[in-house]
Design a protein around this motif. Structure first.
Motif, short mmCIF file in Angstrom:
data_model
loop_
_atom_site.label_atom_id
_atom_site.label_comp_id
_atom_site.label_asym_id
_atom_site.label_seq_id
_atom_site.Cartn_x
_atom_site.Cartn_y
_atom_site.Cartn_z
N LYS A 88 2.50 15.63 33.23
CA LYS A 88 3.68 14.77 33.45
C LYS A 88 4.83 15.59 34.03
CE LYS A 88 2.83 11.23 29.96
NZ LYS A 88 3.26 10.66 28.67
N ALA A 89 5.03 16.79 33.48
CA ALA A 89 6.09 17.66 33.98
C ALA A 89 5.81 18.07 35.42
CB ALA A 89 6.23 18.90 33.08
N MET A 90 4.54 18.37 35.74
CA MET A 90 4.18 18.73 37.11
C MET A 90 4.40 17.55 38.05
SD MET A 90 3.18 20.82 39.45
CE MET A 90 2.53 22.28 38.67
N GLN A 91 4.01 16.36 37.63
CA GLN A 91 4.21 15.17 38.47
C GLN A 91 5.70 14.92 38.71
OE1 GLN A 91 1.94 12.71 35.82
NE2 GLN A 91 0.13 12.72 37.14
N ALA A 92 6.50 15.06 37.67
CA ALA A 92 7.95 14.86 37.81
C ALA A 92 8.53 15.92 38.75
CB ALA A 92 8.63 14.92 36.45
N PHE A 93 8.08 17.18 38.62
CA PHE A 93 8.53 18.25 39.51
C PHE A 93 8.17 17.93 40.95
CE2 PHE A 93 6.85 21.97 41.83
CZ PHE A 93 8.05 22.58 42.16
N LEU A 94 6.92 17.54 41.18
CA LEU A 94 6.48 17.23 42.55
C LEU A 94 7.28 16.06 43.14
CD1 LEU A 94 2.63 17.69 42.09
CD2 LEU A 94 4.19 19.20 43.36
N ASN A 95 7.60 15.07 42.31
CA ASN A 95 8.41 13.94 42.78
C ASN A 95 9.83 14.38 43.12
OD1 ASN A 95 6.29 12.14 42.44
ND2 ASN A 95 7.01 11.37 40.47
N ARG A 96 10.42 15.15 42.22
CA ARG A 96 11.81 15.56 42.34
C ARG A 96 12.02 16.58 43.46
NH1 ARG A 96 11.94 16.66 37.46
NH2 ARG A 96 11.64 18.91 37.58
N TRP A 98 9.58 17.84 45.75
CA TRP A 98 8.74 17.79 46.94
C TRP A 98 8.55 16.37 47.46
CZ3 TRP A 98 7.56 22.05 49.60
CH2 TRP A 98 7.83 23.27 48.97
N ASN A 99 9.41 15.47 47.01
CA ASN A 99 9.46 14.10 47.52
C ASN A 99 8.11 13.36 47.48
OD1 ASN A 99 11.04 11.99 48.46
ND2 ASN A 99 10.53 12.39 50.59
N GLN A 100 7.35 13.63 46.43
CA GLN A 100 6.09 12.91 46.24
C GLN A 100 6.41 11.61 45.49
OE1 GLN A 100 3.00 14.26 47.54
NE2 GLN A 100 4.67 15.36 48.53
N LYS A 101 5.54 10.67 45.58
CA LYS A 101 5.73 9.38 44.90
C LYS A 101 4.60 9.18 43.89
CE LYS A 101 9.03 8.03 47.87
NZ LYS A 101 9.89 9.15 48.03
N LEU A 102 4.53 10.07 42.94
CA LEU A 102 3.43 10.06 41.97
C LEU A 102 3.81 9.29 40.72
CD1 LEU A 102 2.57 13.87 42.18
CD2 LEU A 102 1.41 11.99 43.36
N ALA A 103 2.82 8.62 40.15
CA ALA A 103 3.00 8.04 38.82
C ALA A 103 3.09 9.21 37.84
CB ALA A 103 1.82 7.15 38.47
N VAL A 104 4.08 9.17 36.96
CA VAL A 104 4.23 10.23 35.96
C VAL A 104 3.49 9.77 34.70
CG1 VAL A 104 5.87 11.65 34.66
CG2 VAL A 104 6.43 10.91 36.98
N ASP A 105 2.15 9.95 34.77
CA ASP A 105 1.28 9.44 33.71
C ASP A 105 0.49 10.54 33.00
OD1 ASP A 105 -0.54 10.15 35.67
OD2 ASP A 105 -1.32 8.12 35.98
N GLY A 106 0.64 11.79 33.45
CA GLY A 106 -0.06 12.90 32.80
C GLY A 106 -1.51 13.03 33.22
N ASN A 107 -1.95 12.24 34.18
CA ASN A 107 -3.34 12.27 34.63
C ASN A 107 -3.43 13.03 35.95
OD1 ASN A 107 -5.99 11.78 35.29
ND2 ASN A 107 -5.67 9.64 35.82
N PRO A 108 -4.13 14.16 35.98
CA PRO A 108 -4.26 14.91 37.24
C PRO A 108 -5.34 14.31 38.13
CG PRO A 108 -5.37 16.10 35.51
CD PRO A 108 -4.74 14.89 34.87
N GLY A 109 -5.12 13.07 38.53
CA GLY A 109 -6.07 12.38 39.40
C GLY A 109 -5.88 12.78 40.85
N PRO A 110 -6.59 12.10 41.77
CA PRO A 110 -6.53 12.47 43.19
C PRO A 110 -5.12 12.45 43.79
CG PRO A 110 -8.37 10.99 42.79
CD PRO A 110 -7.59 11.07 41.51
N ALA A 111 -4.29 11.49 43.42
CA ALA A 111 -2.93 11.44 43.97
C ALA A 111 -2.13 12.67 43.53
CB ALA A 111 -2.22 10.16 43.55
N THR A 112 -2.26 13.03 42.27
CA THR A 112 -1.55 14.22 41.76
C THR A 112 -2.08 15.48 42.43
OG1 THR A 112 -1.09 13.17 39.65
CG2 THR A 112 -1.05 15.58 39.68
N ILE A 113 -3.39 15.57 42.60
CA ILE A 113 -3.98 16.74 43.26
C ILE A 113 -3.49 16.82 44.71
CG2 ILE A 113 -6.12 17.90 43.94
CD1 ILE A 113 -5.49 17.81 40.87
N ARG A 114 -3.40 15.68 45.39
CA ARG A 114 -2.88 15.65 46.76
C ARG A 114 -1.43 16.16 46.78
NH1 ARG A 114 -5.89 11.62 47.86
NH2 ARG A 114 -4.57 10.01 46.97
N GLY A 115 -0.61 15.71 45.83
CA GLY A 115 0.77 16.19 45.73
C GLY A 115 0.82 17.68 45.44
N LEU A 116 -0.06 18.15 44.57
CA LEU A 116 -0.13 19.58 44.26
C LEU A 116 -0.54 20.36 45.51
CD1 LEU A 116 -0.06 21.86 42.13
CD2 LEU A 116 -2.46 21.33 41.64
#
Length: 155
Positions: A88-96, A98-116
């Motif tokens: 969740k912290a990584m998703q929030a960081f990527l959103n804040r 790196w301008n990603q539009k990720l759901a902050v759900d704590g799941n490192p799914g494909p969208a989160t991996i793409r943002g990473l």
């Protein structure tokens, strides 16, 4: 000669007992021979265990957590296990940052991996692959570099 034979017999018995005990305690999917789906089983096992380090060592994962904790918005355990709170912290960081539009759900799914992957590529962590949402060897190597640097700098 008899002492050598006794040692061999005792050692062999211990190995057989350990192997039998391991198989008796193993679930059917763990005891089965490796197959094409063994990677999927590993991911499912890591998710069921409550964390998914994407191949990072605990030290590298701690580096990621220490880095994430530099934000005023984050206060996660620095235990070396990337669980739901860490993701969740990584998703929030990527959103804040790196301008990603990720759901902050704590799941490192494909969208989160793409943002990473976007972060690892554009943040100069050595990722050169496609933004495909698959945490393959290139993604894992770049993430490991980031985790190692984070550990050295922030832990």
């Amino acid at each position: 000669m008899q002492r050598t034979f006794q040692r061999i017999a005792t050692g062999t018995t211990a190995v057989i007992a350990l192997a039998a005990g391991s198989l008796a305690l193993a679930s059917p999917s763990t005891a089965a021979a490796p197959s094409a789906s063994s990677t999927a089983s590993f991911s499912a096992t890591a998710t069921l265990a409550g964390y998914n380090n994407l191949g990072l060592t605990r030290t590298q994962a701690r580096g990621v957590q220490c880095f994430l904790n530099t934000s005023i918005y984050t206060n996660i355990a620095e235990d070396g296990y990337l669980g739901s709170a860490s993701w969740k912290a990584m998703q929030a960081f990527l959103n804040r940052a790196w301008n990603q539009k990720l759901a902050v759900d704590g799941n490192p799914g494909p969208a989160t991996i793409r943002g990473l992957q976007y972060f690892l590529k554009n943040g100069n962590w050595g990722y050169t692959g496609a933004l495909d949402g698959i945490a393959g060897p290139g993604t894992q190597a770049a993430f490991a570099r980031f985790g190692s640097a984070g550990y050295k700098q922030f832990c």
